[in-house]
Design a protein around this motif. Structure first.
Motif, PDB file in Angstrom:
ATOM      1  N   ILE A 141       0.876  -1.165   0.000  1.00 21.64           N
ATOM      2  CA  ILE A 141       0.000   0.000   0.000  1.00 21.64           C
ATOM      3  C   ILE A 141       0.914   1.215   0.000  1.00 21.64           C
ATOM      4  O   ILE A 141       1.813   1.321   0.828  1.00 21.64           O
ATOM      5  CB  ILE A 141      -0.922   0.017   1.232  1.00 21.64           C
ATOM      6  N   ASP A 154       1.484   5.556  -0.436  1.00 19.84           N
ATOM      7  CA  ASP A 154       0.981   6.917  -0.340  1.00 19.84           C
ATOM      8  C   ASP A 154       1.704   7.700  -1.427  1.00 19.84           C
ATOM      9  O   ASP A 154       2.915   7.597  -1.569  1.00 19.84           O
ATOM     10  CB  ASP A 154       1.308   7.489   1.043  1.00 19.84           C
ATOM     11  N   ARG A 175      -1.035  13.506  -5.193  1.00 19.67           N
ATOM     12  CA  ARG A 175      -2.464  13.291  -5.431  1.00 19.67           C
ATOM     13  C   ARG A 175      -3.229  13.704  -4.183  1.00 19.67           C
ATOM     14  O   ARG A 175      -3.203  13.026  -3.173  1.00 19.67           O
ATOM     15  CB  ARG A 175      -2.751  11.822  -5.745  1.00 19.67           C
ATOM     16  N   CYS A 194      -6.870  11.477  -3.532  1.00 16.97           N
ATOM     17  CA  CYS A 194      -6.860  10.090  -3.046  1.00 16.97           C
ATOM     18  C   CYS A 194      -5.815   9.972  -1.950  1.00 16.97           C
ATOM     19  O   CYS A 194      -4.881  10.755  -1.879  1.00 16.97           O
ATOM     20  CB  CYS A 194      -6.483   9.119  -4.156  1.00 16.97           C
ATOM     21  N   ASN A 195      -5.958   8.954  -1.122  1.00 15.50           N
ATOM     22  CA  ASN A 195      -4.979   8.741  -0.072  1.00 15.50           C
ATOM     23  C   ASN A 195      -3.950   7.687  -0.447  1.00 15.50           C
ATOM     24  O   ASN A 195      -2.783   7.989  -0.618  1.00 15.50           O
ATOM     25  CB  ASN A 195      -5.667   8.332   1.236  1.00 15.50           C
ATOM     26  N   TYR A 196      -4.402   6.453  -0.572  1.00 13.66           N
ATOM     27  CA  TYR A 196      -3.478   5.345  -0.766  1.00 13.66           C
ATOM     28  C   TYR A 196      -3.849   4.534  -1.999  1.00 13.66           C
ATOM     29  O   TYR A 196      -4.991   4.534  -2.440  1.00 13.66           O
ATOM     30  CB  TYR A 196      -3.502   4.414   0.447  1.00 13.66           C
ATOM     31  N   GLY A 197      -2.855   3.811  -2.521  1.00 13.56           N
ATOM     32  CA  GLY A 197      -3.073   2.907  -3.641  1.00 13.56           C
ATOM     33  C   GLY A 197      -2.442   1.564  -3.347  1.00 13.56           C
ATOM     34  O   GLY A 197      -1.509   1.473  -2.542  1.00 13.56           O
ATOM     35  N   PHE A 240      -0.825   0.859  -9.747  1.00 12.90           N
ATOM     36  CA  PHE A 240      -1.503   0.939  -8.466  1.00 12.90           C
ATOM     37  C   PHE A 240      -2.933   1.355  -8.689  1.00 12.90           C
ATOM     38  O   PHE A 240      -3.269   2.101  -9.596  1.00 12.90           O
ATOM     39  CB  PHE A 240      -0.782   1.812  -7.440  1.00 12.90           C
ATOM     40  N   GLU A 241      -3.779   0.765  -7.854  1.00 17.64           N
ATOM     41  CA  GLU A 241      -5.210   0.989  -7.933  1.00 17.64           C
ATOM     42  C   GLU A 241      -5.628   1.791  -6.708  1.00 17.64           C
ATOM     43  O   GLU A 241      -5.228   1.496  -5.592  1.00 17.64           O
ATOM     44  CB  GLU A 241      -5.917  -0.362  -7.960  1.00 17.64           C
ATOM     45  N   HIS A 242      -6.427   2.808  -6.955  1.00 21.91           N
ATOM     46  CA  HIS A 242      -6.936   3.636  -5.860  1.00 21.91           C
ATOM     47  C   HIS A 242      -8.301   4.161  -6.244  1.00 21.91           C
ATOM     48  O   HIS A 242      -8.509   4.604  -7.369  1.00 21.91           O
ATOM     49  CB  HIS A 242      -5.983   4.792  -5.562  1.00 21.91           C
ATOM     50  N   ASP A 243      -9.242   4.039  -5.355  1.00 25.40           N
ATOM     51  CA  ASP A 243     -10.608   4.536  -5.578  1.00 25.40           C
ATOM     52  C   ASP A 243     -11.152   4.122  -6.941  1.00 25.40           C
ATOM     53  O   ASP A 243     -11.783   4.911  -7.640  1.00 25.40           O
ATOM     54  CB  ASP A 243     -10.649   6.060  -5.448  1.00 25.40           C
ATOM     55  N   ILE A 266      -6.897   0.322   3.403  1.00 24.71           N
ATOM     56  CA  ILE A 266      -7.533   0.452   2.088  1.00 24.71           C
ATOM     57  C   ILE A 266      -9.041   0.411   2.169  1.00 24.71           C
ATOM     58  O   ILE A 266      -9.643   0.078   3.103  1.00 24.71           O
ATOM     59  CB  ILE A 266      -7.053  -0.631   1.095  1.00 24.71           C
TER      60      ILE A 266
END
Length: 128
Positions: free
Chosen positions: A72, A74, A78, A81-84, A97-100, A128
Motif C-alpha cells: 500500500i 501513499d 495526489r 486520493c490517499n493510498y493505492g 496501483f489501484e486507488h478509488d 484500504i
C-alpha cells in the motif's frame, strides 16, 4: 547493462517453522506441494503462504524500500486520493496501483520519489 532484479516476497506459513508472521525475500520456488522463498544466498528455504506472494516491481520508494505487489503506497502529489495498492496487469504487462477504482501505471506515471510504502494488504488491510 544493469539487469532488473527478479525477487519475490512472501509471509511465512504458520504450519511450518517460519510461521511467526515474518516476511521473506528472495527467489520463488515450488517444491513438495509448497511455495518457498529461497534467500538470496541460497542458504535457506522458507515455506510461505501462496496468497501473500508478490513480485518486486524493480522500484524502490522514496525511502529506498523495495516496492512489491500487495504494498500500500501513499503518493504525495495526489490530493484527491490517499493510498493505492500495487498490482500487476497481465493484460498490459506492467505494475500499477489501484486507488478509488482508478488505475495508474507505476513507473510511467509515477516515480519512486513520489511514493512511500505505508503497509501491505495482508498486515494492514484497514488502510484500504
Amino acid at each position: 547493462m544493469k539487469m532488473r532484479e527478479i525477487l519475490f516476497r512472501g509471509k511465512g506459513n504458520p504450519d511450518y517453522n517460519d510461521g511467526d508472521g515474518s516476511w521473506f525475500e528472495g527467489y520463488l520456488t515450488y517444491n513438495d506441494g509448497n511455495y518457498q522463498i529461497v534467500d538470496k544466498n541460497f542458504f535457506k528455504n522458507h515455506i510461505v503462504i501462496k496468497e501473500t506472494i508478490g513480485q518486486y516491481t524493480g522500484l524502490n520508494d522514496k525511502n529506498g524500500k523495495k516496492i512489491y505487489e500487495g504494498d500500500i503506497i501513499d503518493f504525495e502529489d495526489r490530493k484527491d486520493c490517499n493510498y493505492g495498492v500495487i498490482k500487476y496487469s497481465a493484460e498490459f504487462t506492467e505494475f500499477y496501483f489501484e486507488h478509488d477504482g482508478c488505475y495508474d501505471s507505476l513507473g510511467f506515471c509515477y516515480h519512486n520519489y513520489d511514493l512511500e510504502i505505508v503497509g501491505n494488504i495482508y498486515d494492514n488491510p484497514d488502510l484500504i
